[in-house]
Design an enzyme around this catalytic site. Structure first.
Site, PDB file in Angstrom:
ATOM      1  N   SER A 109       0.797  -1.233   0.000  1.00 36.73           N
ATOM      2  CA  SER A 109       0.000   0.000   0.000  1.00 36.73           C
ATOM      3  C   SER A 109       0.826   1.278   0.000  1.00 36.73           C
ATOM      4  O   SER A 109       0.265   2.363  -0.176  1.00 36.73           O
ATOM      5  CB  SER A 109      -0.952   0.005   1.203  1.00 36.73           C
ATOM      6  OG  SER A 109      -1.977  -0.957   1.022  1.00 36.73           O
ATOM      7  N   LYS A 137       2.802   6.397   5.401  1.00 37.23           N
ATOM      8  CA  LYS A 137       1.868   5.418   4.852  1.00 37.23           C
ATOM      9  C   LYS A 137       2.375   4.029   5.198  1.00 37.23           C
ATOM     10  O   LYS A 137       3.564   3.719   5.003  1.00 37.23           O
ATOM     11  CB  LYS A 137       1.759   5.548   3.335  1.00 37.23           C
ATOM     12  CG  LYS A 137       0.742   4.594   2.717  1.00 37.23           C
ATOM     13  CD  LYS A 137      -0.668   5.032   3.051  1.00 37.23           C
ATOM     14  CE  LYS A 137      -1.705   3.977   2.625  1.00 37.23           C
ATOM     15  NZ  LYS A 137      -1.735   2.838   3.582  1.00 37.23           N
ATOM     16  N   THR A 138       1.473   3.223   5.731  1.00 41.36           N
ATOM     17  CA  THR A 138       1.815   1.835   6.035  1.00 41.36           C
ATOM     18  C   THR A 138       1.474   0.960   4.834  1.00 41.36           C
ATOM     19  O   THR A 138       0.774   1.373   3.911  1.00 41.36           O
ATOM     20  CB  THR A 138       1.045   1.335   7.265  1.00 41.36           C
ATOM     21  OG1 THR A 138      -0.350   1.493   7.024  1.00 41.36           O
ATOM     22  CG2 THR A 138       1.462   2.098   8.513  1.00 41.36           C
ATOM     23  N   GLY A 139       1.955  -0.253   4.864  1.00 41.72           N
ATOM     24  CA  GLY A 139       1.636  -1.238   3.831  1.00 41.72           C
ATOM     25  C   GLY A 139       1.858  -2.628   4.369  1.00 41.72           C
ATOM     26  O   GLY A 139       2.864  -2.883   5.052  1.00 41.72           O
TER      27      GLY A 139
END
Length: 607
Positions: free
Chosen positions: A413, A551-553
């Protein structure tokens, strides 16, 4: 396994010009090089052949971008250089953004063509391995049937040959009825085997002072086999056979190995001629011709011997007829040509290893950067991964596990940062109208089942929102965009709905930081209004002396391998710190854990 085949076949293509350089050098300078140096040139090829399939960790140590780069592969560990005042509370109570939502994705499938090529390669390897085992068993049978040579006169000649060749090791001498040509064999336990008819021919003649024709022939044979020992040709033969097994499909490599075998015998011949008087050259030539009649080729490829093909014998006879012992000038010329050829082949060393071929290693030139290597193993318990931080105020880098930091993996992501920017640039969404309607499909996360704007889609990592942007843009536009901004490997060949989820698109932690830094400093050339709107959507927390963006993923493949990203920056008056953390392992590896780890690291050392 698919990457192995890809590395092997792509490496085979890159090997073609390397083999061409060796063949060209050998041809152009054939009259300037001694036979020994011409033979040694081929060892440069043997050194290159394993590079395409070296283990990644070992291959990546072959970077030759600079001397400093080579030395910094294994840097000393240091304390993390804290980029300013510590965050007073690393565990933000309102950190709902750390609940990273994701859907598992399958691994990219192996292409049918590559699968067929791999099966074909394995079939050839198995067949040749069977032939090699059969040959090895035949050699073993010869060893078991051979008897130590007891003839006193022959042993006396042999002792003189050992002394003349400058060999102190007592190499055993055997005789056997199952060979047509003398051979030398054995790496750790070297032995020389003489055919029974050679010993019989000598025994049936009057030897006198040891100067009869059979005695001269026997002396030539023994000196030749001893040259194989001096050149360590048993080990070279093993390497050549393994190379032939591995690259059986490569016509240039096969041709090169055949030429190497020929040059090996020429080198041994030159070594023998250096020990003989010129009046004995003719006798040595007659010996070669005699064994060419007895055995047109050596049927034991593990064991070099005096015989060879008729083409090889012809070349060797021509060498004997024109041979002159090398002068000091010829030796220097040969060494110079060897060094020149080595320099020409040097660029292939970083080009051939796996990381350069599979595109999954970012060749970052860090020689001009200030880097502190961190020991953060305790933060990655149960997982492998890396942490990269760039402090703009100090213009310095802090890195844990640099090899992993330069390894490209699926962005999951975190790609949505740049996908959103492209959507803004192309007008799919705008700062005034970023709302996209929910199509009514039910998703496992309630926050996905409603209309979304950019901020809410980023916060809950709503896949369908960014998939809608991708469909509106089209794959060609996305591909061109990723290549223009230098996003990892730029490969969007996977499905349009999942190329970023454990599929074709890959990026390294170092590239994440470099790209985010360019974005923040308006180095990508996009509309400043769009960049500001995107930054607002990436705000995670604001506190007294700064703002945290990110932003995480999270990713999961069918084999239950999990991965987690947290990419972002900590913006403060004294400067901005850009970071990327990547985890891979069991179910503990997630974007949420990556974010938690970064927050702990940013607060490391606080009073």
């Amino acid at each position: 396994m698919s990457l192995f085949f890809l590395r092997l076949f792509l490496g085979s293509l890159i090997l073609c010009p390397a083999v061409g350089i060796l063949l060209l050098s050998r041809h152009l300078f054939r009259n300037l090089m001694s036979p020994r140096i011409r033979y040694r040139l081929w060892f440069l090829l043997l050194a290159l052949l394993p590079l395409p399939v070296l283990p990644l960790g070992l291959a990546r140590r072959l970077q030759l971008f600079s001397l400093r780069g080579l030395l910094e592969i294994s840097p000393s560990y240091g304390e993390i250089l804290h980029p300013g005042p510590a965050i007073s509370d690393p565990f933000f109570p309102s950190s709902h953004w750390k609940n990273d939502f994701f859907l598992p994705s399958g691994e990219a499938s192996l292409s049918p063509l590559l699968l067929f090529a791999g099966i074909l390669w394995l079939s050839g390897v198995c067949f040749l391995a069977f032939c090699m085992v059969r040959t090895a068993l035949r050699l073993r049978a010869v060893k078991h049937s051979a008897l130590p040579l007891k003839n006193r006169e022959i042993r006396e000649i042999y002792e003189n040959c050992l002394a003349q060749a400058g060999i102190k090791k007592r190499i055993p001498l055997y005789t056997t009825a199952f060979l047509k040509s003398p051979i030398f064999t054995g790496i750790l336990r070297p032995r020389i085997y003489l055919p029974l008819f050679v010993v019989s021919a000598y025994s049936q003649k009057e030897t006198g002072t040891g100067t009869s024709a059979p005695a001269r022939e026997l002396r030539c044979i023994l000196l030749h086999e001893l040259q194989h020992y001096r050149q360590k040709d048993a080990f070279a033969c093993l390497l050549m056979n393994l190379a032939g097994l591995f690259y059986w499909f490569h016509p240039l490599v096969r041709f090169a190995l055949k030429e190497m075998a020929s040059d090996r015998e020429l080198s041994c011949d030159a070594g023998v001629l250096d020990l003989l008087d010129e009046t004995e050259y003719e006798a040595y030539g007659h010996t070669l011709l005699r064994f060419a009649e007895q055995a047109s080729r050596n049927l034991l490829p593990f064991s070099p011997g005096i015989s060879g093909s008729f083409r090889q014998i012809r070349r060797r006879i021509l060498l004997i007829g024109s041979y002159r012992k090398p002068s000091g000038r010829r030796v220097l010329q040969s060494l110079g040509i060897f060094c020149l050829t080595s320099l020409l082949l040097l660029p292939f060393v970083p080009a051939l290893p796996a990381y350069a071929l599979d595109g999954n290693f970012y060749p970052w030139n860090f020689s001009k950067e200030s880097i502190v290597s961190l020991d953060l193993a305790s933060y990655f318990e149960g997982c492998k991964g890396s942490f990269v931080l760039y402090d703009s105020a100090a213009d310095s880098w802090q890195i844990y596990n640099q090899t992993q930091a330069q390894t490209r993996v699926s962005p999951n992501s975190t790609y949505k940062i740049y996908d959103a920017l492209l959507g803004l640039e192309k007008g799919v969404i705008t700062p005034e109208h970023s709302l996209l309607p929910w199509d009514g499909s039910l998703y496992p996360f309630s926050s996905w089942n409603r209309d979304q704007n950019l901020a809410s889609a980023m916060e809950s990592s709503v896949n369908w929102y960014f998939q809608s942007i991708d469909r509106a843009l089209g794959k060609d536009t996305i591909r061109q965009y990723f290549r223009e901004i230098g996003y990892g490997n730029g490969n969007v060949s996977g499905s349009l709905s999942s190329y970023w989820r454990e599929d074709s698109l890959k990026i390294s932690p170092v590239e994440q930081v470099l790209l985010l830094r360019r974005l923040w400093e308006d180095g990508l050339g996009f509309d400043p209004e769009h960049v500001r709107f995107l930054k607002d959507a990436l705000v995670l927390e604001s506190f007294r002396d700064g703002t945290l963006y990110g932003k995480t993923g999270t990713g999961q493949t069918e084999n239950q391998t999990y991965s987690g990203w947290f990419v972002g920056c900590l913006e403060r008056p004294e400067g901005t710190c850009f970071f990327a953390l990547y985890l891979q392992g069991d179910s503990k590896a997630s974007g949420s854990r990556a974010a938690q780890t970064v927050l702990e690291l940013l607060s490391y050392g606080s009073p």
